[in-house]
Motif scaffolding. Structure first.
Motif, short mmCIF file in Angstrom:
data_model
loop_
_atom_site.label_atom_id
_atom_site.label_comp_id
_atom_site.label_asym_id
_atom_site.label_seq_id
_atom_site.Cartn_x
_atom_site.Cartn_y
_atom_site.Cartn_z
N ILE A 13 -53.72 -3.14 -39.84
CA ILE A 13 -52.75 -4.17 -40.20
C ILE A 13 -51.76 -4.30 -39.05
N ASP A 14 -51.64 -5.50 -38.57
CA ASP A 14 -50.70 -5.78 -37.49
C ASP A 14 -49.62 -6.69 -38.05
N PRO A 15 -48.62 -6.10 -38.72
CA PRO A 15 -47.61 -6.95 -39.37
C PRO A 15 -46.79 -7.72 -38.34
N LYS A 16 -46.69 -8.97 -38.60
CA LYS A 16 -45.85 -9.85 -37.77
C LYS A 16 -44.49 -9.94 -38.44
N GLU A 17 -43.64 -10.70 -37.87
CA GLU A 17 -42.34 -10.94 -38.50
C GLU A 17 -42.56 -11.61 -39.85
N PRO A 18 -41.80 -11.21 -40.88
CA PRO A 18 -41.96 -11.90 -42.17
C PRO A 18 -41.57 -13.37 -42.04
N ALA A 19 -42.22 -14.17 -42.86
CA ALA A 19 -41.93 -15.61 -42.83
C ALA A 19 -40.52 -15.87 -43.35
N HIS A 20 -39.84 -16.77 -42.68
CA HIS A 20 -38.50 -17.17 -43.10
C HIS A 20 -38.53 -18.63 -43.51
N VAL A 21 -37.79 -18.93 -44.53
CA VAL A 21 -37.70 -20.30 -45.02
C VAL A 21 -36.61 -21.01 -44.22
N SER A 22 -37.01 -22.08 -43.55
CA SER A 22 -36.04 -22.82 -42.74
C SER A 22 -35.50 -24.04 -43.47
N SER A 23 -36.29 -24.57 -44.43
CA SER A 23 -35.81 -25.74 -45.16
C SER A 23 -36.48 -25.82 -46.53
N ILE A 24 -35.77 -26.41 -47.45
CA ILE A 24 -36.30 -26.67 -48.79
C ILE A 24 -35.95 -28.10 -49.15
N ARG A 25 -36.98 -28.85 -49.55
CA ARG A 25 -36.75 -30.25 -49.91
C ARG A 25 -37.33 -30.53 -51.28
N LEU A 26 -36.80 -31.55 -51.90
CA LEU A 26 -37.22 -31.98 -53.23
C LEU A 26 -37.64 -33.44 -53.12
N PHE A 27 -38.88 -33.74 -53.53
CA PHE A 27 -39.38 -35.12 -53.50
C PHE A 27 -39.77 -35.55 -54.90
N GLY A 28 -39.51 -36.80 -55.23
CA GLY A 28 -39.96 -37.37 -56.49
C GLY A 28 -38.91 -37.40 -57.58
N ALA A 29 -37.79 -36.77 -57.34
CA ALA A 29 -36.70 -36.78 -58.32
C ALA A 29 -35.50 -37.41 -57.63
N LYS A 30 -35.51 -38.74 -57.54
CA LYS A 30 -34.57 -39.44 -56.67
C LYS A 30 -33.10 -39.24 -57.03
N HIS A 31 -32.80 -38.91 -58.28
CA HIS A 31 -31.40 -38.73 -58.67
C HIS A 31 -30.95 -37.28 -58.60
N PHE A 32 -31.81 -36.41 -58.08
CA PHE A 32 -31.50 -34.98 -57.99
C PHE A 32 -31.75 -34.50 -56.57
N SER A 33 -30.89 -33.63 -56.08
CA SER A 33 -31.09 -33.04 -54.76
C SER A 33 -31.37 -31.55 -54.94
N PHE A 34 -31.90 -30.93 -53.91
CA PHE A 34 -32.13 -29.48 -53.97
C PHE A 34 -30.80 -28.76 -54.16
N GLU A 35 -29.75 -29.24 -53.49
CA GLU A 35 -28.44 -28.60 -53.60
C GLU A 35 -27.94 -28.63 -55.05
N PHE A 36 -28.13 -29.77 -55.71
CA PHE A 36 -27.71 -29.89 -57.12
C PHE A 36 -28.51 -28.91 -57.99
N LEU A 37 -29.83 -28.88 -57.79
CA LEU A 37 -30.67 -27.95 -58.56
C LEU A 37 -30.25 -26.51 -58.33
N ASN A 38 -29.95 -26.19 -57.09
CA ASN A 38 -29.56 -24.83 -56.74
C ASN A 38 -28.25 -24.43 -57.44
N GLU A 39 -27.38 -25.40 -57.68
CA GLU A 39 -26.14 -25.13 -58.43
C GLU A 39 -26.43 -24.92 -59.91
N GLN A 40 -27.45 -25.61 -60.45
CA GLN A 40 -27.77 -25.55 -61.88
C GLN A 40 -28.64 -24.34 -62.23
N ILE A 41 -29.50 -23.94 -61.32
CA ILE A 41 -30.46 -22.86 -61.55
C ILE A 41 -30.26 -21.83 -60.44
N ALA A 42 -30.35 -20.57 -60.76
CA ALA A 42 -30.27 -19.53 -59.74
C ALA A 42 -31.64 -19.38 -59.09
#
Length: 186
Positions: A13-42
């Motif tokens: 096993i040659d472990p590389k650097e763990p994957a990091h999340v650089s962005s999160i987007r929400l599509f299809g829910a035009k009246h909701f943003s990821f930031e709003f969801l993140n405030e509502q749900i942990a």
């Protein structure tokens, strides 16, 4: 003759650097943003920032996907589906939550048919299922007009069970309230 011989298996096993999340987007829910969801749900997964390592976990992605779907269902989007997609980005991975909401269902009226006036009045005095605009109680039909609230199947089922319990406590052992949903004319 076949000879039994032991086989040694080695996994390198040659472990590389763990994957990091650089962005999160929400599509299809035009009246909701990821930031709003993140405030509502942990949400478990967060983009890399000063406050978050941004480490990626497939298990957390699945948990977040389920939590987002539950959020939309609890807000009246009974048929909501959420698909989590992963894309490669220059500085990590991007997560896209593709949401299909369907129609938002709102409850604006509760009708009690073939009821006992005294029990219905007692029940509605104790348990308000919604912000009530008007209640009319007739001999065989009671109508509760509500300010619209999002349809939540579990909450309405709980309300039905409480009504069932009240009738049982008052000696109506063979009575079981049946809940049906119909399109409102309002």
């Amino acid at each position: 003759a076949i000879e039994n011989s032991a086989i040694k298996v080695t996994f390198k096993i040659d472990p590389k650097e763990p994957a990091h999340v650089s962005s999160i987007r929400l599509f299809g829910a035009k009246h909701f943003s990821f930031e709003f969801l993140n405030e509502q749900i942990a949400l478990q997964i967060q983009p890399r920032s000063l406050f978050s390592s941004g480490h990626f976990s497939l298990a957390n992605l699945t948990e977040d996907q389920i939590a987002i779907q539950k959020f939309f269902v609890s807000n009246g989007f009974a048929d909501a589906t959420v698909e989590a997609l992963i894309e490669q980005a220059n500085n990590g991975i991007g997560i896209i939550y593709k949401v299909e909401l369907g129609e938002q269902k709102m409850v604006n009226r509760l009708i009690f048919k073939n009821h006992r006036k005294k029990l219905t009045r007692e029940f509605l005095d104790i348990r308000k299922p919604c912000e009530v605009k008007q209640i009319s109680i007739e001999s065989d039909i009671a109508t509760v007009h509500c300010n619209s609230l999002p349809y939540q199947k579990d909450q309405l089922e709980n309300f039905r069970l409480q009504l069932f319990d009240l009738y049982r406590k008052n000696g109506f052992l063979k009575t079981e309230p049946i809940m049906t949903l119909t399109q409102s004319e309002e």
